[in-house]
Design an enzyme around this catalytic site. Structure first.
Site, PDB file in Angstrom:
ATOM      1  N   LYS A 210       1.315   4.182   7.115  1.00  0.00           N
ATOM      2  CA  LYS A 210       0.456   5.026   6.278  1.00  0.00           C
ATOM      3  C   LYS A 210       0.932   6.471   6.357  1.00  0.00           C
ATOM      4  O   LYS A 210       1.671   6.848   7.257  1.00  0.00           O
ATOM      5  CB  LYS A 210      -1.007   4.973   6.760  1.00  0.00           C
ATOM      6  CG  LYS A 210      -1.657   3.624   6.701  1.00  0.00           C
ATOM      7  CD  LYS A 210      -1.900   3.185   5.282  1.00  0.00           C
ATOM      8  CE  LYS A 210      -2.519   1.781   5.266  1.00  0.00           C
ATOM      9  NZ  LYS A 210      -2.468   1.201   3.948  1.00  0.00           N
TER      10      LYS A 210
ATOM     11  N   SER B   1       0.801  -1.232   0.000  1.00  0.00           N
ATOM     12  CA  SER B   1       0.000   0.000   0.000  1.00  0.00           C
ATOM     13  C   SER B   1       0.830   1.278   0.000  1.00  0.00           C
ATOM     14  O   SER B   1       0.287   2.357  -0.187  1.00  0.00           O
ATOM     15  CB  SER B   1      -0.942   0.027   1.206  1.00  0.00           C
ATOM     16  OG  SER B   1      -0.228   0.227   2.401  1.00  0.00           O
TER      17      SER B   1
END
Length: 145
Positions: free
Chosen positions: A102, A65
């Site tokens: 993230k 991701s």
């Protein structure tokens, strides 16, 4: 899970490596290499990558991701727990029991965790979700082969 390095592990972490203080172009300079004009020194990656050892840990990445910022499966993250995370910091967080890396987004009371891969939708925190920021990513170590 091993959390404290042994004495032999610590010796491995403090191996001085040759360092060529040469500018290496990521483009094309069309000039001959000036490598012969530079001396070889030694560098300790611990001193180079870790500014606050008691507050720093390393962790390995799984998943894809964050590939848009050069964080790939197998990359090792250098994470500083003492740095204050800001909006746009890349952080290691614990969200609802799951550890993840993230990009943090905070604006006008909205908190999101953003991936750097268009395949993954942003995670907008909702009431009742438990977010714990473990630290700010300061370096990424990624193998190229």
């Amino acid at each position: 899970m091993k959390t404290t390095p042994s004495a032999s592990d610590q010796d491995l972490f403090h191996i001085p490596l040759p360092f060529y203080d040469i500018p290496v172009s990521a483009g094309q300079s069309r000039f001959p290499s000036p490598a012969q004009d530079y001396e070889i020194a030694e560098i300790d990656l611990n001193k180079q990558l870790i500014t606050n050892p008691p507050a720093t840990f390393l962790t390995r990445v799984t998943g894809d991701s964050m590939t848009g910022v050069g964080i790939y499966p197998g990359s090792i993250l250098v994470v500083n727990r003492a740095l204050k995370p800001r909006s746009s910091s890349i952080v290691v967080v614990l969200l609802d029991g799951e550890l993840m890396v993230k990009r943090l987004y905070k604006h006008a009371g909205v908190v999101k965790l953003l991936s750097e891969n268009p395949t993954y939708a942003p995670i907008t925190l909702t009431e009742g979700q438990e977010l714990m920021i473990w630290g700010v990513v300061t370096y990424v170590i990624t193998a190229t082969t």
